[in-house]
Design a protein around this motif. Structure first.
Motif, PDB file in Angstrom:
ATOM      1  N   LEU A  48       0.841  -1.200   0.000  1.00 17.35           N
ATOM      2  CA  LEU A  48       0.000   0.000   0.000  1.00 17.35           C
ATOM      3  C   LEU A  48       0.872   1.245   0.000  1.00 17.35           C
ATOM      4  O   LEU A  48       0.502   2.280  -0.552  1.00 17.35           O
ATOM      5  CB  LEU A  48      -0.877   0.017   1.269  1.00 17.35           C
ATOM      6  CG  LEU A  48      -2.076  -0.921   1.317  1.00 17.35           C
ATOM      7  CD1 LEU A  48      -2.801  -0.753   2.648  1.00 17.35           C
ATOM      8  CD2 LEU A  48      -3.023  -0.658   0.149  1.00 17.35           C
ATOM      9  N   ARG A  52       7.736   1.846   0.030  1.00 16.78           N
ATOM     10  CA  ARG A  52       8.311   0.569   0.474  1.00 16.78           C
ATOM     11  C   ARG A  52       8.588  -0.341  -0.708  1.00 16.78           C
ATOM     12  O   ARG A  52       9.627  -0.985  -0.787  1.00 16.78           O
ATOM     13  CB  ARG A  52       7.368  -0.147   1.444  1.00 16.78           C
ATOM     14  CG  ARG A  52       7.303   0.528   2.771  1.00 16.78           C
ATOM     15  CD  ARG A  52       6.588  -0.315   3.813  1.00 16.78           C
ATOM     16  NE  ARG A  52       6.441   0.481   5.021  1.00 16.78           N
ATOM     17  CZ  ARG A  52       5.759   0.121   6.092  1.00 16.78           C
ATOM     18  NH1 ARG A  52       5.157  -1.044   6.122  1.00 16.78           N
ATOM     19  NH2 ARG A  52       5.689   0.908   7.134  1.00 16.78           N
ATOM     20  N   HIS A  89      -5.183 -10.562   4.854  1.00 17.64           N
ATOM     21  CA  HIS A  89      -4.772 -11.849   4.282  1.00 17.64           C
ATOM     22  C   HIS A  89      -5.800 -12.405   3.298  1.00 17.64           C
ATOM     23  O   HIS A  89      -5.452 -12.874   2.216  1.00 17.64           O
ATOM     24  CB  HIS A  89      -4.521 -12.875   5.394  1.00 17.64           C
ATOM     25  CG  HIS A  89      -3.224 -12.650   6.120  1.00 17.64           C
ATOM     26  ND1 HIS A  89      -2.788 -13.444   7.143  1.00 17.64           N
ATOM     27  CD2 HIS A  89      -2.265 -11.701   5.966  1.00 17.64           C
ATOM     28  CE1 HIS A  89      -1.623 -13.012   7.587  1.00 17.64           C
ATOM     29  NE2 HIS A  89      -1.291 -11.949   6.899  1.00 17.64           N
ATOM     30  N   LYS A 107       0.862 -16.238   8.611  1.00 18.04           N
ATOM     31  CA  LYS A 107      -0.189 -16.704   9.529  1.00 18.04           C
ATOM     32  C   LYS A 107      -0.895 -15.507  10.157  1.00 18.04           C
ATOM     33  O   LYS A 107      -0.281 -14.443  10.253  1.00 18.04           O
ATOM     34  CB  LYS A 107       0.393 -17.635  10.603  1.00 18.04           C
ATOM     35  CG  LYS A 107       1.623 -17.075  11.345  1.00 18.04           C
ATOM     36  CD  LYS A 107       1.282 -16.087  12.408  1.00 18.04           C
ATOM     37  CE  LYS A 107       2.420 -15.344  12.971  1.00 18.04           C
ATOM     38  NZ  LYS A 107       1.993 -14.184  13.754  1.00 18.04           N
ATOM     39  N   TRP A 172       7.923  -3.538  21.097  1.00 17.57           N
ATOM     40  CA  TRP A 172       8.970  -3.470  20.071  1.00 17.57           C
ATOM     41  C   TRP A 172       8.436  -3.193  18.664  1.00 17.57           C
ATOM     42  O   TRP A 172       9.165  -2.683  17.818  1.00 17.57           O
ATOM     43  CB  TRP A 172       9.782  -4.779  20.047  1.00 17.57           C
ATOM     44  CG  TRP A 172       8.932  -5.986  19.756  1.00 17.57           C
ATOM     45  CD1 TRP A 172       8.290  -6.768  20.672  1.00 17.57           C
ATOM     46  CD2 TRP A 172       8.599  -6.527  18.475  1.00 17.57           C
ATOM     47  NE1 TRP A 172       7.588  -7.771  20.045  1.00 17.57           N
ATOM     48  CE2 TRP A 172       7.759  -7.648  18.700  1.00 17.57           C
ATOM     49  CE3 TRP A 172       8.929  -6.185  17.154  1.00 17.57           C
ATOM     50  CZ2 TRP A 172       7.246  -8.411  17.662  1.00 17.57           C
ATOM     51  CZ3 TRP A 172       8.418  -6.957  16.120  1.00 17.57           C
ATOM     52  CH2 TRP A 172       7.580  -8.062  16.388  1.00 17.57           C
TER      53      TRP A 172
HETATM   54  N1  NAD Z   1       6.658  -8.927  12.784  1.00 15.22           N
HETATM   55  C1  NAD Z   1       6.985 -10.164  13.071  1.00 15.22           C
HETATM   56  O1  NAD Z   1       7.936 -10.445  13.820  1.00 15.22           O
HETATM   57  C2  NAD Z   1       6.207 -11.295  12.474  1.00 15.22           C
HETATM   58  C3  NAD Z   1       6.713 -12.568  12.674  1.00 15.22           C
HETATM   59  C4  NAD Z   1       6.077 -13.635  12.082  1.00 15.22           C
HETATM   60  C5  NAD Z   1       4.948 -13.423  11.336  1.00 15.22           C
HETATM   61  N2  NAD Z   1       4.436 -12.179  11.183  1.00 15.22           N
HETATM   62  C6  NAD Z   1       3.218 -12.029  10.375  1.00 15.22           C
HETATM   63  O2  NAD Z   1       3.566 -11.356   9.182  1.00 15.22           O
HETATM   64  C7  NAD Z   1       2.465 -10.558   8.740  1.00 15.22           C
HETATM   65  C8  NAD Z   1       2.923  -9.143   8.577  1.00 15.22           C
HETATM   66  O3  NAD Z   1       3.437  -8.692   9.804  1.00 15.22           O
HETATM   67  P1  NAD Z   1       4.459  -7.466   9.866  1.00 15.22           P
HETATM   68  O4  NAD Z   1       4.940  -7.446  11.254  1.00 15.22           O
HETATM   69  O5  NAD Z   1       5.421  -7.546   8.749  1.00 15.22           O
HETATM   70  O6  NAD Z   1       3.423  -6.265   9.639  1.00 15.22           O
HETATM   71  P2  NAD Z   1       3.778  -4.769   9.160  1.00 15.22           P
HETATM   72  O7  NAD Z   1       2.651  -3.922   9.563  1.00 15.22           O
HETATM   73  O8  NAD Z   1       5.163  -4.410   9.570  1.00 15.22           O
HETATM   74  O9  NAD Z   1       3.810  -4.923   7.549  1.00 15.22           O
HETATM   75  C9  NAD Z   1       2.637  -5.210   6.788  1.00 15.22           C
HETATM   76  C10 NAD Z   1       2.801  -4.545   5.425  1.00 15.22           C
HETATM   77  O10 NAD Z   1       1.673  -4.893   4.622  1.00 15.22           O
HETATM   78  C11 NAD Z   1       1.215  -3.732   3.944  1.00 15.22           C
HETATM   79  N3  NAD Z   1      -0.199  -3.922   3.667  1.00 15.22           N
HETATM   80  C12 NAD Z   1      -1.209  -4.012   4.541  1.00 15.22           C
HETATM   81  N4  NAD Z   1      -2.392  -4.188   3.898  1.00 15.22           N
HETATM   82  C13 NAD Z   1      -2.091  -4.234   2.582  1.00 15.22           C
HETATM   83  C14 NAD Z   1      -2.877  -4.383   1.415  1.00 15.22           C
HETATM   84  N5  NAD Z   1      -4.198  -4.543   1.466  1.00 15.22           N
HETATM   85  N6  NAD Z   1      -2.242  -4.376   0.223  1.00 15.22           N
HETATM   86  C15 NAD Z   1      -0.890  -4.212   0.149  1.00 15.22           C
HETATM   87  N7  NAD Z   1      -0.097  -4.038   1.229  1.00 15.22           N
HETATM   88  C16 NAD Z   1      -0.710  -4.062   2.430  1.00 15.22           C
HETATM   89  C17 NAD Z   1       1.500  -2.597   4.904  1.00 15.22           C
HETATM   90  O11 NAD Z   1       1.558  -1.359   4.195  1.00 15.22           O
HETATM   91  C18 NAD Z   1       2.837  -3.024   5.498  1.00 15.22           C
HETATM   92  O12 NAD Z   1       3.938  -2.560   4.738  1.00 15.22           O
HETATM   93  C19 NAD Z   1       1.352 -10.752   9.756  1.00 15.22           C
HETATM   94  O13 NAD Z   1       0.484 -11.747   9.307  1.00 15.22           O
HETATM   95  C20 NAD Z   1       2.104 -11.241  11.001  1.00 15.22           C
HETATM   96  O14 NAD Z   1       1.286 -12.078  11.802  1.00 15.22           O
HETATM   97  C21 NAD Z   1       5.073 -11.103  11.704  1.00 15.22           C
END
Ligand code: NAD
Length: 387
Positions: A48, A52, A89, A107, A172
């Motif tokens: 979005l 990025r 998702h 997930k 964090w």
């Molecule tokens: N952060 C972690 O340590 C971690 C670890 C394991 C799994 N996850 C999983 O990974 C996924 C993402 O987590 P994150 O921490 O990276 O989140 P985040 O918020 O840092 O990143 C999500 C990204 O997705 C983009 N986004 C959101 N909706 C969108 C859409 N409709 N179209 C296009 N882009 C879109 C956002 O702009 C953002 O850049 C989640 O499902 C989370 O459960 C995260």
């Protein structure tokens, strides 16, 4: 789920072409694994936030920054790697499937069970594949414990406990809102690691019961540009439950954002003749320990299964380098069963009763012990023809 269709001739051996949607915190771990892996080629990225995608595309030779719609339209993208926030998702996965792409999604598979069901059903009709995190459970930690159980080291497995305690990710994560919005909470966020591991260890779940509570109405962001901002808590933040496996084994699970620390093993499995301490399923490796009945202490079980030094994205590599006949080990069907387990547990807690699940799943195949040089160097990918 149908297997990828094979191509013949010159196409055999080409890397599997991936478009990544969602380039936040976790995307870096995936890109570290996938950007240089010979079995895959990242050809497009989208977020979005266009800045990025431009920044990531600049780091990966051959990758183009696109809008989500244009990424779906690109004919050469075979799999969409969906790393968006949980609330997005379903929308992104269904959009990709409708464009004829396979999907590998972080997930949980979706935040609502009917959306997860739609992803699996529409993928099956379209003849594309669905993979779902976590793939940490394909590492040597969970897989060695599973091999130990299958090898009879604890006799008949009877029960397990799974414990996840943290004071909360807002300490964090710079944008922790989603953890406290519907679809968040400790069970939907961290439960997939523990429940996926329990499925690998003890097989599918047939019924659940549980209780849940909430410590605070607000949380305070602890890092990043919104440091000090308050965010509302809209979900229960302490969730406990009992999972009745189809095998008859019982697992108890605790997931909480309302605790400070724990000395409990992340997972323990108790059998007739021994107990296994299983490492944190949020990581790929870690020591598996066994206390055998009549023995005089814990001993380490040497790694005997799983991807050595695995890293996030290996679930996708496992699938595109597989034989195309078996379901993905980090598969959408497992993701749907995990989602069913979690959402049904939350409903059981809200309604104060035991509820049977509506999904069943096969226990995924064991991952043979696979040295890092072997899985990082894999060149043979199956070929996908878009339907
Ligand atoms: N952060 C972690 O340590 C971690 C670890 C394991 C799994 N996850 C999983 O990974 C996924 C993402 O987590 P994150 O921490 O990276 O989140 P985040 O918020 O840092 O990143 C999500 C990204 O997705 C983009 N986004 C959101 N909706 C969108 C859409 N409709 N179209 C296009 N882009 C879109 C956002 O702009 C953002 O850049 C989640 O499902 C989370 O459960 C995260």
């Amino acid at each position: 789920m149908r297997p990828y269709r094979h191509r013949e001739g010159d196409d055999v051996g080409d890397p599997h072409r991936v478009g990544v949607v969602g380039l936040g915190v976790i995307s870096r771990a995936y890109l570290d694994t996938l950007a240089n892996h010979p079995a895959v080629s990242i050809v497009a990225v989208a977020d979005l936030d266009a800045s990025r995608s431009a920044a990531v595309a600049a780091m990966i030779p051959g990758a183009e920054a696109l809008s989500v719609e244009h990424l779906f339209d690109r004919p050469d993208v075979q799999t969409v790697l969906n790393l968006t926030i949980p609330a997005a998702h379903a929308e992104i996965s269904l959009g990709a499937i409708d464009a004829g792409k396979s999907v590998y999604v972080e997930k949980p598979l979706a935040v609502a069970f009917p959306d997860g069901r739609s992803i699996i059903d529409r993928a099956a009709s379209a003849g594309v594949r669905v993979g779902c995190a976590p793939d940490t459970v394909l590492g040597t930690g969970t897989q060695t414990a599973r091999a130990a159980i299958d090898g009879g080291l604890i006799g008949r497995p009877l029960s397990a406990s799974a414990v996840m305690v943290t004071p909360g990710h807002e300490r964090w994560h710079p944008h922790p809102d989603f953890y406290y919005a519907p679809g968040g909470g400790p069970l939907l966020d961290m439960g997939p690691y523990y429940i996926s591991a329990l499925i690998h260890l003890l097989g599918p779940v047939r019924a659940v019961s549980g209780s849940a509570s909430r410590l605070r109405a607000e949380r305070v962001i602890g890092s990043g540009p919104r440091l000090g901002h308050r965010i509302p808590v809209q979900v229960d933040t302490h969730v406990t439950g009992v999972l009745e496996h189809a095998s008859g084994a019982l697992s108890t699970i605790t997931t909480t954002f309302d605790g400070v620390a724990t000395t409990a093993a992340p997972i323990e499995v108790h059998g007739e003749t021994g107990t296994l301490a299983v490492p944190d399923p949020n990581y790929f490796d870690g020591e598996v320990r066994l206390f055998a009945l009549g023995g005089n202490g814990w001993r380490v079980v040497a790694p005997r299964a799983g991807y050595v030094d695995g890293s996030r994205g290996i679930g996708l590599i496992d699938d595109v380098t597989g034989d195309g006949q078996r379901p993905p080990r980090a598969g959408g069907d497992v993701g749907l069963h995990v989602l069913d387990t979690m959402t049904t547990l939350l409903r059981a807690a809200a309604e104060g009763r035991r509820i049977e699940l509506t999904t069943v799943v096969e226990r995924p195949e064991l991952v043979p012990l696979t040295p890092v040089e072997e899985w990082k160097a894999h060149h043979g990918t199956r070929k996908v023809r878009r339907p």
